[in-house]
Design an enzyme around this catalytic site. Structure first.
Site, PDB file in Angstrom:
ATOM      1  CE  LYS A 197      -3.960  -2.300   2.059  1.00 20.51           C
ATOM      2  NZ  LYS A 197      -4.722  -2.697   3.250  1.00 20.51           N
ATOM      3  CD  GLN A 221      -3.826  -4.237   6.432  1.00 20.89           C
ATOM      4  OE1 GLN A 221      -3.893  -3.204   5.764  1.00 20.89           O
ATOM      5  NE2 GLN A 221      -4.260  -5.390   5.982  1.00 20.89           N
ATOM      6  CG  ASP A 242     -10.011   0.198   5.063  1.00 22.33           C
ATOM      7  OD1 ASP A 242      -9.824  -0.389   3.976  1.00 22.33           O
ATOM      8  OD2 ASP A 242      -9.243   0.109   6.036  1.00 22.33           O
TER       9      ASP A 242
HETATM   10  N1  GUN Z   1      -7.413  -6.585   6.210  1.00 19.88           N
HETATM   11  C1  GUN Z   1      -7.803  -7.357   5.176  1.00 19.88           C
HETATM   12  N2  GUN Z   1      -8.391  -6.606   4.219  1.00 19.88           N
HETATM   13  C2  GUN Z   1      -8.371  -5.334   4.662  1.00 19.88           C
HETATM   14  C3  GUN Z   1      -8.833  -4.105   4.115  1.00 19.88           C
HETATM   15  O1  GUN Z   1      -9.394  -4.025   3.011  1.00 19.88           O
HETATM   16  N3  GUN Z   1      -8.614  -2.994   4.887  1.00 19.88           N
HETATM   17  C4  GUN Z   1      -8.014  -3.065   6.110  1.00 19.88           C
HETATM   18  N4  GUN Z   1      -7.880  -1.928   6.791  1.00 19.88           N
HETATM   19  N5  GUN Z   1      -7.590  -4.189   6.641  1.00 19.88           N
HETATM   20  C5  GUN Z   1      -7.772  -5.313   5.928  1.00 19.88           C
END
Ligand code: GUN
Length: 294
Positions: free
Chosen positions: A55, A99, A122
């Protein structure tokens, strides 16, 4: 010889979306605004560390500013909430992503609710989840379901009236996916661990979205001929020839029946980060346009 499904290439689609985001970031930068994304990782879950690194790299590659906070797994919840409050107030930050999963001593919902809804790239904040649930289009849409929708539209320009079945009801994928498809005019069945006969439900689907977290769960016999199948699964398994990554769909079997299917890897995965960048761009535009000129 049986016909084989069209491959829905998520890598190509993600590249073109990322390219479009980069062009728009360049335009914003000409106006003096550089979109900024803060990513917070708590603990040392290896898969999360890989996702976060990716990311950060892709955020910088499109010309955005990346702010990465890596915190130890014993970080108190109050310290994490303090950090989020600081990020909410920071004018250089337009998107905030914490995350998941978080360590067990931290309440996930308290953390997600602390993020300003305008910066919630998100789409997990209850305000954004609520907007999606009631069919409003002014909220942030979770990245993986948004990526799935973009891929679906490539092969099915009209979704209205189709029968969609979603396997898996997580807050990250299954639930928001079902709501997105409902908002597109699909008839939606959302299946979960208590569903009595998931295979029977799947066989009725024109659109089958699989986000169960179970390697090769969906067999060829589960798929109606001509269905479009989107595989969200990323499962690391060990085979006699060594470790490999497979989806939630038995790809070889399913591609005999389906009209189109996403591969793993190279399907939904790359779309998730591309949509995160798109959401961050959107957040930067929204936040900046709200600021009064004086
Ligand atoms: N963990 C697995 N997928 C995601 C996601 O799309 N966003 C976040 N913040 N954590 C995750």
């Amino acid at each position: 010889m049986p016909e084989s499904a069209t491959l829905i290439n998520g890598s190509t689609e993600a590249k073109s979306l990322t390219h479009a985001v980069a062009e728009n970031v360049a335009l914003l930068r000409q106006q003096g605004i550089t979109p900024g994304l803060a990513v917070v990782l708590v603990g040392d879950d290896p898969a999360s560390a890989i996702y976060v690194r990716s990311k950060v790299r892709k955020t910088e590659a499109v010309g955005m500013r990346s702010f990465c906070h890596r915190l130890p797994s014993n970080t108190p919840q109050a310290a994490l909430l303090d950090l989020i409050a600081t990020l909410n107030d920071d004018k250089d930050i337009h998107g905030i992503l914490v995350q998941l999963p978080l360590p067990p001593h931290i309440q996930r919902d308290a953390v997600l609710d602390a993020i300003s809804p305008e910066k919630d790239v998100d789409g997990f904040h209850v305000v954004n989840a609520g907007k999606l649930a009631i069919g409003r289009t002014d909220g942030m849409i979770p990245c993986t379901p948004l990526g799935c929708l973009i891929l679906l539209r490539r092969v099915l320009p009209v979704l209205s009236g189709l029968h969609a079945v979603v396997i898996g009801c997580s807050n990250i994928v299954g639930r928001p996916m079902a709501r997105l498809l409902l908002n597109e005019g699909c008839t939606v069945v959302l299946t979960h661990l208590q569903t009595r006969d998931v295979a029977a439900e799947a066989r009725r689907a024109d659109i089958l979205i699989v986000a169960a977290g179970h390697p090769r769960l969906v067999r060829g016999s589960w798929v109606k001929p001509g269905a479009v199948v989107i595989d969200v699964g990323i499962n690391r398994i060990t085979t006699p020839t060594g470790p490999t990554i497979v989806g939630d769909v038995a790809f070889d079997e399913v591609s005999v029946h389906a009209r189109a299917v996403t591969p793993v890897p190279g399907g939904v995965g790359p779309m998730t980060i591309a949509c995160l960048l798109q959401n961050t761009l959107e957040a930067a535009r929204n936040i900046t346009h709200k600021v009064s000129p004086i």
